[in-house]
Design a protein around this motif. Structure first.
Motif, PDB file in Angstrom:
ATOM      1  N   GLN A 128      48.460  56.286  13.603  1.00 34.70           N
ATOM      2  CA  GLN A 128      47.840  57.365  12.818  1.00 34.70           C
ATOM      3  C   GLN A 128      46.716  58.073  13.581  1.00 34.70           C
ATOM      4  OE1 GLN A 128      48.264  58.823   9.703  1.00 34.70           O
ATOM      5  NE2 GLN A 128      50.271  57.842   9.740  1.00 34.70           N
ATOM      6  N   TYR A 129      46.436  57.620  14.796  1.00 37.93           N
ATOM      7  CA  TYR A 129      45.378  58.266  15.592  1.00 37.93           C
ATOM      8  C   TYR A 129      45.792  59.693  15.925  1.00 37.93           C
ATOM      9  CZ  TYR A 129      41.998  59.092  19.313  1.00 37.93           C
ATOM     10  OH  TYR A 129      41.003  59.616  20.077  1.00 37.93           O
ATOM     11  N   PRO A 130      44.926  60.699  15.823  1.00 40.79           N
ATOM     12  CA  PRO A 130      43.478  60.662  15.562  1.00 40.79           C
ATOM     13  C   PRO A 130      43.101  60.751  14.086  1.00 40.79           C
ATOM     14  CG  PRO A 130      44.099  62.855  16.219  1.00 40.79           C
ATOM     15  CD  PRO A 130      45.356  62.043  16.208  1.00 40.79           C
ATOM     16  N   PHE A 131      43.880  60.173  13.195  1.00 45.12           N
ATOM     17  CA  PHE A 131      43.556  60.045  11.777  1.00 45.12           C
ATOM     18  C   PHE A 131      43.365  61.386  11.075  1.00 45.12           C
ATOM     19  CE2 PHE A 131      41.496  56.533  14.173  1.00 45.12           C
ATOM     20  CZ  PHE A 131      42.426  55.551  13.866  1.00 45.12           C
ATOM     21  N   GLU A 132      44.223  62.331  11.409  1.00 47.14           N
ATOM     22  CA  GLU A 132      44.160  63.648  10.776  1.00 47.14           C
ATOM     23  C   GLU A 132      44.894  63.671   9.445  1.00 47.14           C
ATOM     24  OE1 GLU A 132      45.814  66.184  13.717  1.00 47.14           O
ATOM     25  OE2 GLU A 132      44.008  66.217  14.968  1.00 47.14           O
ATOM     26  N   ASN A 133      45.835  62.746   9.249  1.00 40.93           N
ATOM     27  CA  ASN A 133      46.631  62.700   8.023  1.00 40.93           C
ATOM     28  C   ASN A 133      46.387  61.384   7.292  1.00 40.93           C
ATOM     29  OD1 ASN A 133      47.972  65.192   8.729  1.00 40.93           O
ATOM     30  ND2 ASN A 133      49.178  63.980  10.194  1.00 40.93           N
ATOM     31  N   HIS A 134      46.817  61.327   6.028  1.00 42.46           N
ATOM     32  CA  HIS A 134      46.683  60.084   5.283  1.00 42.46           C
ATOM     33  C   HIS A 134      47.774  59.109   5.726  1.00 42.46           C
ATOM     34  CE1 HIS A 134      50.162  61.189   2.834  1.00 42.46           C
ATOM     35  NE2 HIS A 134      49.629  62.387   2.708  1.00 42.46           N
ATOM     36  N   PHE A 135      47.634  57.864   5.319  1.00 39.80           N
ATOM     37  CA  PHE A 135      48.495  56.800   5.830  1.00 39.80           C
ATOM     38  C   PHE A 135      49.910  56.805   5.248  1.00 39.80           C
ATOM     39  CE2 PHE A 135      44.905  54.777   7.849  1.00 39.80           C
ATOM     40  CZ  PHE A 135      45.490  54.114   8.903  1.00 39.80           C
ATOM     41  N   PHE A 136      50.208  57.758   4.365  1.00 39.22           N
ATOM     42  CA  PHE A 136      51.561  57.825   3.831  1.00 39.22           C
ATOM     43  C   PHE A 136      52.361  58.961   4.459  1.00 39.22           C
ATOM     44  CE2 PHE A 136      49.455  55.365   0.532  1.00 39.22           C
ATOM     45  CZ  PHE A 136      50.386  54.362   0.324  1.00 39.22           C
ATOM     46  N   SER A 137      51.797  59.574   5.495  1.00 39.37           N
ATOM     47  CA  SER A 137      52.515  60.622   6.225  1.00 39.37           C
ATOM     48  C   SER A 137      53.067  60.043   7.520  1.00 39.37           C
ATOM     49  CB  SER A 137      51.582  61.793   6.527  1.00 39.37           C
ATOM     50  OG  SER A 137      50.490  61.358   7.331  1.00 39.37           O
ATOM     51  N   ALA A 138      53.981  60.774   8.152  1.00 47.50           N
ATOM     52  CA  ALA A 138      54.580  60.316   9.403  1.00 47.50           C
ATOM     53  C   ALA A 138      53.514  60.181  10.488  1.00 47.50           C
ATOM     54  CB  ALA A 138      55.665  61.283   9.841  1.00 47.50           C
ATOM     55  N   GLY A 139      53.753  59.271  11.426  1.00 44.89           N
ATOM     56  CA  GLY A 139      52.806  59.041  12.511  1.00 44.89           C
ATOM     57  C   GLY A 139      53.481  59.055  13.863  1.00 44.89           C
ATOM     58  N   GLN A 140      52.704  58.815  14.906  1.00 50.48           N
ATOM     59  CA  GLN A 140      53.206  58.814  16.271  1.00 50.48           C
ATOM     60  C   GLN A 140      52.444  57.767  17.075  1.00 50.48           C
ATOM     61  OE1 GLN A 140      55.630  60.980  16.997  1.00 50.48           O
ATOM     62  NE2 GLN A 140      55.885  60.783  19.208  1.00 50.48           N
ATOM     63  N   ILE A 141      53.166  56.951  17.817  1.00 51.88           N
ATOM     64  CA  ILE A 141      52.526  55.917  18.636  1.00 51.88           C
ATOM     65  C   ILE A 141      52.581  56.336  20.101  1.00 51.88           C
ATOM     66  CG2 ILE A 141      52.416  53.464  19.192  1.00 51.88           C
ATOM     67  CD1 ILE A 141      54.083  52.872  16.748  1.00 51.88           C
ATOM     68  N   HIS A 142      51.434  56.450  20.729  1.00 56.26           N
ATOM     69  CA  HIS A 142      51.339  56.883  22.128  1.00 56.26           C
ATOM     70  C   HIS A 142      51.925  55.813  23.043  1.00 56.26           C
ATOM     71  CE1 HIS A 142      49.559  58.203  25.934  1.00 56.26           C
ATOM     72  NE2 HIS A 142      49.390  59.384  25.355  1.00 56.26           N
ATOM     73  N   PRO A 143      52.593  56.232  24.145  1.00 57.41           N
ATOM     74  CA  PRO A 143      53.171  55.257  25.092  1.00 57.41           C
ATOM     75  C   PRO A 143      52.162  54.236  25.618  1.00 57.41           C
ATOM     76  CG  PRO A 143      54.002  57.448  25.565  1.00 57.41           C
ATOM     77  CD  PRO A 143      52.956  57.614  24.504  1.00 57.41           C
ATOM     78  N   LEU A 144      50.880  54.615  25.705  1.00 62.96           N
ATOM     79  CA  LEU A 144      49.869  53.681  26.204  1.00 62.96           C
ATOM     80  C   LEU A 144      49.720  52.459  25.290  1.00 62.96           C
ATOM     81  CD1 LEU A 144      47.032  56.032  27.529  1.00 62.96           C
ATOM     82  CD2 LEU A 144      48.645  54.646  28.858  1.00 62.96           C
ATOM     83  N   ILE A 145      50.022  52.633  24.011  1.00 65.79           N
ATOM     84  CA  ILE A 145      49.974  51.491  23.087  1.00 65.79           C
ATOM     85  C   ILE A 145      51.067  50.489  23.457  1.00 65.79           C
ATOM     86  CG2 ILE A 145      50.153  50.768  20.685  1.00 65.79           C
ATOM     87  CD1 ILE A 145      47.622  52.340  21.418  1.00 65.79           C
ATOM     88  N   GLY A 146      52.224  51.007  23.884  1.00 68.57           N
ATOM     89  CA  GLY A 146      53.292  50.136  24.362  1.00 68.57           C
ATOM     90  C   GLY A 146      52.871  49.358  25.592  1.00 68.57           C
ATOM     91  N   VAL A 147      52.153  50.030  26.482  1.00 62.77           N
ATOM     92  CA  VAL A 147      51.636  49.368  27.687  1.00 62.77           C
ATOM     93  C   VAL A 147      50.665  48.265  27.293  1.00 62.77           C
ATOM     94  CG1 VAL A 147      50.296  49.677  29.807  1.00 62.77           C
ATOM     95  CG2 VAL A 147      51.948  51.432  29.112  1.00 62.77           C
ATOM     96  N   ALA A 148      49.819  48.537  26.303  1.00 61.78           N
ATOM     97  CA  ALA A 148      48.855  47.538  25.837  1.00 61.78           C
ATOM     98  C   ALA A 148      49.575  46.323  25.252  1.00 61.78           C
ATOM     99  CB  ALA A 148      47.933  48.150  24.784  1.00 61.78           C
ATOM    100  N   LEU A 149      50.662  46.577  24.511  1.00 63.80           N
ATOM    101  CA  LEU A 149      51.433  45.464  23.948  1.00 63.80           C
ATOM    102  C   LEU A 149      52.081  44.633  25.045  1.00 63.80           C
ATOM    103  CD1 LEU A 149      53.158  47.285  20.938  1.00 63.80           C
ATOM    104  CD2 LEU A 149      51.337  45.574  20.812  1.00 63.80           C
TER     105      LEU A 149
END
Length: 334
Positions: A128-149
């Motif tokens: 949900q970063y940068p938290f522009e929408n509420h948590f019931f809307s669609a989101g996007q996960i940046h590839p860097l989060i995959g690297v962190a995982l």
């Protein structure tokens, strides 16, 4: 192959789905079994085998199908498969396992829970970063989060390799083969054929799910999070029940917690990291899949630590089973 599958009747489509799921399960079993055999023949320790080959092998079906889905551009499938498998393993598999007997939890197993909790929270918040929408809307996960995982996966595996203080690493005595080269070639060939079987069956399975979802007018996430997650968890379901029945409940729950951790760290890590534009998250995940995943992980943590004796009781297992059937019902309603 996709064109051929999409042109088939519902009956043929279901038969293809069942056959590909069966082939995926059997190919994975053969790959893991012969990899373990080869490792033991060359004197690899049981600790290393358990921490790598067996743990990764139980997650291979989810990884294979998610990678194929990622290549096909169906991110709903990859995300639904991983999260659905976590929910299914924690509720259905552990619930059924608890009916067979006691499921004690070793301290080393309980120490893996922070990886499970941290991973799911990171995925939800980062999507949900940068938290522009509420948590019931669609989101996007940046590839860097995959690297962190994936970096978290490296830490997870390193901790798995460590020998607890005061305990010597048990190392099986290597069996000297009469013909090491012939043995290596034989086992290597079986492993290669099994890997090809895993890749082929995963590709067919994903194509059948895409076709079924298109005909039914539902998201791939619904089918991946329920039917596919159940199918890929069936081997763990049977082995968990059998293990608990034989008095190895601690080993069974350790494998499930390990499989859940790898589903988030490895399967989603790879899926997110190798999505050039990041991994899209449909709104349904915030309405159902993510809340259920957080709920069952929280319940598992509470059940383990709510008494001085770290264990999952039969009553707690029944509660987990009820949650699983509620999860299935909500997938049909939402």
């Amino acid at each position: 192959m996709t064109t051929f599958i999409s042109s088939q009747s519902w009956l043929i489509l279901m038969l293809i789905f069942a056959a590909s799921l069966y082939l995926l399960s059997k190919a994975t079993d053969h790959l893991v079994d012969h990899a373990v055999t080869l490792s033991r023949q060359f004197g690899v320790s049981e600790l290393l085998i358990g921490a790598t080959i067996v743990s990764l092998g139980t997650t291979l079906p989810e990884l294979a199908t998610s990678v194929v889905a990622l290549i096909n551009g169906t991110t709903d499938f990859a995300l639904g498969n991983a999260i659905g498998s976590v929910v299914t393993n924690t509720t259905l598999v552990l619930g059924v396992g608890s009916l067979a007997g006691s499921m004690p939890v070793a301290k080393t197993t309980a120490s893996r829970l922070p990886f499970l909790i941290g991973s799911i929270l990171l995925i939800i918040v980062a999507s949900q970063y940068p938290f522009e929408n509420h948590f019931f809307s669609a989101g996007q996960i940046h590839p860097l989060i995959g690297v962190a995982l994936l970096l978290g996966l490296g830490l997870y595996m390193w901790l798995s390799f460590r020998t607890p203080a005061g305990e010597a690493e048990h190392k099986e005595k290597a069996v000297e083969p009469n013909q090491p080269t012939a043995l290596f070639l034989k086992e290597g060939l079986i492993i290669f054929i099994s890997a090809v079987g895993v890749a082929a069956s995963a590709s067919i399975l994903v194509s059948t799910v895409e076709t079924a979802a298109s005909r039914l007018g539902v998201s791939e996430a619904v089918i991946a999070g329920t039917v596919v997650a159940l199918g890929t968890s069936l081997p763990e379901l049977s082995t968990t029940y059998a293990s608990v029945k034989k008095g190895y409940g601690g080993l069974a729950i350790g494998n499930i917690i390990g499989a859940n951790s790898l589903n988030l760290l490895l399967v989603l890590g790879v899926s997110i990291a190798f999505s050039p534009a990041g991994l899209g998250v449909p709104a349904i995940f915030y309405q159902l899949h993510f809340p259920l995943a957080v709920l069952v992980i929280g319940m598992l943590t509470y059940f383990i630590f709510n008494t001085k004796k770290l264990a999952i009781s039969k009553r707690e297992g029944l509660i987990l089973l009820v949650v699983y059937f509620i999860y299935l019902l909500l997938n049909l309603v939402l």
